[in-house]
Design a protein around this motif. Sequence first.
Motif, PDB file in Angstrom:
ATOM      1  N   GLU A   1       3.132   1.398 -11.501  1.00 61.17           N
ATOM      2  CA  GLU A   1       1.984   0.790 -10.619  1.00 61.17           C
ATOM      3  C   GLU A   1       1.934   1.703  -9.544  1.00 61.17           C
ATOM      4  OE1 GLU A   1       3.767  -3.241 -10.300  1.00 61.17           O
ATOM      5  OE2 GLU A   1       3.135  -3.813 -12.087  1.00 61.17           O
ATOM      6  N   TYR A   2       0.815   1.481  -8.720  1.00 61.49           N
ATOM      7  CA  TYR A   2       0.634   1.796  -7.561  1.00 61.49           C
ATOM      8  C   TYR A   2      -0.257   1.268  -6.427  1.00 61.49           C
ATOM      9  CZ  TYR A   2      -0.825   5.175  -3.735  1.00 61.49           C
ATOM     10  OH  TYR A   2      -1.210   5.827  -2.753  1.00 61.49           O
ATOM     11  N   GLY A   3       0.516   1.116  -5.208  1.00 58.27           N
ATOM     12  CA  GLY A   3      -0.347   0.030  -4.315  1.00 58.27           C
ATOM     13  C   GLY A   3      -1.415   0.791  -3.832  1.00 58.27           C
ATOM     14  N   VAL A   4      -2.834   0.726  -4.204  1.00 59.16           N
ATOM     15  CA  VAL A   4      -4.053   1.278  -3.511  1.00 59.16           C
ATOM     16  C   VAL A   4      -4.101   0.800  -2.047  1.00 59.16           C
ATOM     17  CG1 VAL A   4      -6.193   1.815  -3.706  1.00 59.16           C
ATOM     18  CG2 VAL A   4      -5.023   1.770  -5.480  1.00 59.16           C
ATOM     19  N   THR A   5      -4.086  -0.639  -1.881  1.00 59.44           N
ATOM     20  CA  THR A   5      -3.933  -1.248  -0.523  1.00 59.44           C
ATOM     21  C   THR A   5      -2.989  -2.462  -0.840  1.00 59.44           C
ATOM     22  OG1 THR A   5      -5.512  -3.061  -0.959  1.00 59.44           O
ATOM     23  CG2 THR A   5      -6.657  -0.986  -0.470  1.00 59.44           C
ATOM     24  N   ASN A   6      -2.666  -3.189   0.277  1.00 58.18           N
ATOM     25  CA  ASN A   6      -1.861  -4.363   0.083  1.00 58.18           C
ATOM     26  C   ASN A   6      -2.130  -5.515  -1.097  1.00 58.18           C
ATOM     27  OD1 ASN A   6       0.105  -3.203   2.029  1.00 58.18           O
ATOM     28  ND2 ASN A   6      -0.721  -4.294   3.742  1.00 58.18           N
ATOM     29  N   ARG A   7      -3.550  -5.440  -1.265  1.00 58.27           N
ATOM     30  CA  ARG A   7      -3.977  -6.384  -1.997  1.00 58.27           C
ATOM     31  C   ARG A   7      -4.612  -5.768  -3.295  1.00 58.27           C
ATOM     32  NH1 ARG A   7      -7.803 -10.200   1.856  1.00 58.27           N
ATOM     33  NH2 ARG A   7      -8.143 -10.887  -0.227  1.00 58.27           N
TER      34      ARG A   7
ATOM     35  N   LYS B   1      -3.495   1.634 -21.589  1.00 56.48           N
ATOM     36  CA  LYS B   1      -3.980   0.416 -20.698  1.00 56.48           C
ATOM     37  C   LYS B   1      -4.191   0.907 -19.315  1.00 56.48           C
ATOM     38  CE  LYS B   1      -2.929  -4.042 -22.953  1.00 56.48           C
ATOM     39  NZ  LYS B   1      -2.296  -5.193 -22.825  1.00 56.48           N
ATOM     40  N   LEU B   2      -5.218   0.833 -18.848  1.00 56.78           N
ATOM     41  CA  LEU B   2      -5.618   1.364 -17.416  1.00 56.78           C
ATOM     42  C   LEU B   2      -6.011  -0.094 -16.726  1.00 56.78           C
ATOM     43  CD1 LEU B   2      -7.617   4.580 -17.622  1.00 56.78           C
ATOM     44  CD2 LEU B   2      -5.196   4.423 -17.114  1.00 56.78           C
ATOM     45  N   GLY B   3      -5.381  -0.507 -15.526  1.00 56.90           N
ATOM     46  CA  GLY B   3      -5.671  -1.665 -15.035  1.00 56.90           C
ATOM     47  C   GLY B   3      -5.756  -1.587 -13.801  1.00 56.90           C
ATOM     48  N   VAL B   4      -6.275  -2.858 -12.970  1.00 60.38           N
ATOM     49  CA  VAL B   4      -6.217  -3.150 -11.657  1.00 60.38           C
ATOM     50  C   VAL B   4      -6.087  -4.544 -11.328  1.00 60.38           C
ATOM     51  CG1 VAL B   4      -8.065  -1.430 -10.912  1.00 60.38           C
ATOM     52  CG2 VAL B   4      -8.757  -3.490 -11.669  1.00 60.38           C
ATOM     53  N   LYS B   5      -5.160  -4.954 -10.545  1.00 58.13           N
ATOM     54  CA  LYS B   5      -5.050  -6.186  -9.968  1.00 58.13           C
ATOM     55  C   LYS B   5      -5.367  -6.453  -8.617  1.00 58.13           C
ATOM     56  CE  LYS B   5      -0.594  -7.703 -10.123  1.00 58.13           C
ATOM     57  NZ  LYS B   5       0.569  -8.389 -10.747  1.00 58.13           N
ATOM     58  N   TYR B   6      -5.993  -7.492  -8.225  1.00 55.46           N
ATOM     59  CA  TYR B   6      -6.561  -7.760  -6.804  1.00 55.46           C
ATOM     60  C   TYR B   6      -6.095  -9.126  -6.479  1.00 55.46           C
ATOM     61  CZ  TYR B   6      -9.568  -8.462  -2.958  1.00 55.46           C
ATOM     62  OH  TYR B   6      -9.995  -8.725  -1.501  1.00 55.46           O
ATOM     63  N   ARG B   7      -5.291  -9.093  -5.373  1.00 57.24           N
ATOM     64  CA  ARG B   7      -4.798 -10.507  -4.589  1.00 57.24           C
ATOM     65  C   ARG B   7      -6.086 -11.006  -3.913  1.00 57.24           C
ATOM     66  NH1 ARG B   7      -0.592  -9.326  -1.649  1.00 57.24           N
ATOM     67  NH2 ARG B   7      -1.229  -9.932   0.404  1.00 57.24           N
ATOM     68  N   LEU B   8      -6.334 -12.268  -4.278  1.00 57.45           N
ATOM     69  CA  LEU B   8      -7.563 -13.018  -3.838  1.00 57.45           C
ATOM     70  C   LEU B   8      -7.337 -13.604  -2.420  1.00 57.45           C
ATOM     71  CD1 LEU B   8      -8.444 -15.193  -6.817  1.00 57.45           C
ATOM     72  CD2 LEU B   8      -9.633 -13.035  -6.300  1.00 57.45           C
TER      73      LEU B   8
ATOM     74  N   ALA C   1       0.860  -1.196   0.042  1.00 61.20           N
ATOM     75  CA  ALA C   1       0.044   0.113  -0.040  1.00 61.20           C
ATOM     76  C   ALA C   1       0.822   1.419   0.094  1.00 61.20           C
ATOM     77  CB  ALA C   1      -0.879  -0.085   1.462  1.00 61.20           C
ATOM     78  N   GLU C   2       0.405   2.177  -0.788  1.00 59.85           N
ATOM     79  CA  GLU C   2       1.188   3.567  -1.140  1.00 59.85           C
ATOM     80  C   GLU C   2       2.424   3.333  -1.603  1.00 59.85           C
ATOM     81  OE1 GLU C   2       0.848   5.703   2.514  1.00 59.85           O
ATOM     82  OE2 GLU C   2      -1.508   5.507   2.484  1.00 59.85           O
ATOM     83  N   SER C   3       3.048   2.235  -2.081  1.00 55.43           N
ATOM     84  CA  SER C   3       4.092   1.980  -2.820  1.00 55.43           C
ATOM     85  C   SER C   3       4.244   2.341  -4.258  1.00 55.43           C
ATOM     86  CB  SER C   3       5.044   0.818  -2.504  1.00 55.43           C
ATOM     87  OG  SER C   3       4.286  -0.438  -3.133  1.00 55.43           O
ATOM     88  N   PHE C   4       5.102   2.621  -4.969  1.00 55.58           N
ATOM     89  CA  PHE C   4       4.764   3.004  -6.436  1.00 55.58           C
ATOM     90  C   PHE C   4       6.265   2.337  -7.274  1.00 55.58           C
ATOM     91  CE2 PHE C   4       6.592   6.965  -5.253  1.00 55.58           C
ATOM     92  CZ  PHE C   4       7.710   7.076  -6.108  1.00 55.58           C
ATOM     93  N   TYR C   5       5.696   2.131  -8.592  1.00 57.36           N
ATOM     94  CA  TYR C   5       6.958   1.639  -9.448  1.00 57.36           C
ATOM     95  C   TYR C   5       6.594   2.465 -10.755  1.00 57.36           C
ATOM     96  CZ  TYR C   5       9.617  -1.028 -12.563  1.00 57.36           C
ATOM     97  OH  TYR C   5      10.533  -1.537 -13.476  1.00 57.36           O
ATOM     98  N   VAL C   6       7.646   3.025 -11.277  1.00 58.93           N
ATOM     99  CA  VAL C   6       7.717   3.864 -12.821  1.00 58.93           C
ATOM    100  C   VAL C   6       8.765   3.190 -13.716  1.00 58.93           C
ATOM    101  CG1 VAL C   6       7.550   5.822 -13.863  1.00 58.93           C
ATOM    102  CG2 VAL C   6       6.663   5.709 -11.747  1.00 58.93           C
ATOM    103  N   GLN C   7       8.465   2.968 -14.772  1.00 50.91           N
ATOM    104  CA  GLN C   7       9.400   2.234 -15.760  1.00 50.91           C
ATOM    105  C   GLN C   7       9.351   2.868 -16.984  1.00 50.91           C
ATOM    106  OE1 GLN C   7      10.591  -2.029 -16.166  1.00 50.91           O
ATOM    107  NE2 GLN C   7       9.595  -1.659 -17.944  1.00 50.91           N
TER     108      GLN C   7
ATOM    109  N   LEU D   1      -2.654  -0.173 -12.285  1.00 47.84           N
ATOM    110  CA  LEU D   1      -1.628  -0.024 -13.531  1.00 47.84           C
ATOM    111  C   LEU D   1      -1.756   0.842 -14.322  1.00 47.84           C
ATOM    112  CD1 LEU D   1      -2.154  -4.047 -13.733  1.00 47.84           C
ATOM    113  CD2 LEU D   1      -0.367  -2.810 -12.286  1.00 47.84           C
ATOM    114  N   LEU D   2      -0.742   1.275 -15.052  1.00 45.30           N
ATOM    115  CA  LEU D   2      -0.801   2.260 -16.252  1.00 45.30           C
ATOM    116  C   LEU D   2       0.029   1.839 -17.217  1.00 45.30           C
ATOM    117  CD1 LEU D   2      -2.062   4.852 -17.526  1.00 45.30           C
ATOM    118  CD2 LEU D   2      -0.166   6.163 -16.146  1.00 45.30           C
TER     119      LEU D   2
END
Length: 285
Positions: free
Chosen positions: A69-75, A103-110, A28-34, A79-80
Amino acid sequence: MKKYWYTYIIFVIALSNIQAQSGWTRKAESFYVQTTASYYSSKDYYTTEGFLSDTGSRFSSSALILYGEYGVTNRLTALLDVPIIQLNSFSTTETVGGVGSVKLGVKYRLFKNIPVAVQADFEIPTDDGINLATAHRPNELGTFDQINLPTSDGEFNVWTNLIGSHSFGNGKTYGSLYSGVNFRTESFSNQFHAGAELGHLFFDQLYLIGKLRILEKLSSGEGNQGGSFLYGEGTTFTSFGLNAIYKLGGHLSLVASYSDYAGFLVERRNIYDGGTFSLGISFEY
């Protein structure tokens, strides 16, 4: 404690590539840019029937891509993926350019402690799919032919994915399996894709990731057969590749990749068969 540190590095680096697939999400609240620059060139065109055709010219494409990427929450991770500029040409035409589909995306860890995730990427067109390139020389009638080389296919896509990952070997190695469907609009055929990845951390600084992926036409109908091969209608392939990520220190990494196509699982159809090289730099915090 060392094992958990290696596993954390895997979590970060496995998410550190535009095409990487993993069941982990960002903290959560971490980010990654490439940002990466890529180049692709080929004269070997495989028709919609799977035959190698001599087109008499070489197709080339290059791009500057921004990924984040940006961590909205831990799960939950946002994505952009934006090809800021994409340039397409044949050896017989001028070069045309534009912004690629966004591309705008979301990933959710189940599960909280199990790296299995669902992901949806919404691919938004940036133009109507028309970008005409003019031939260098006139034809037999004395006029200059034009060919469509779009940087965006002009249609809305929804890419879905189910991804499972596992780390082992004291946290220095990871593997992922994934599959999903690309739901397309504008009468284009839906597509099925699946793949596998295996990565290992060497010398605590260099990460190498091997990849294998297939893309197959899913719809039973003919789909939209008009327009450029860059629309991807009827395109099928097996692709393989290798990514390298080198930690420069601090929050910076150098990233490089190579990918190519093959026909040993799924035949190459409606595609120029050639290698893609990319080089870039990333920042994560």
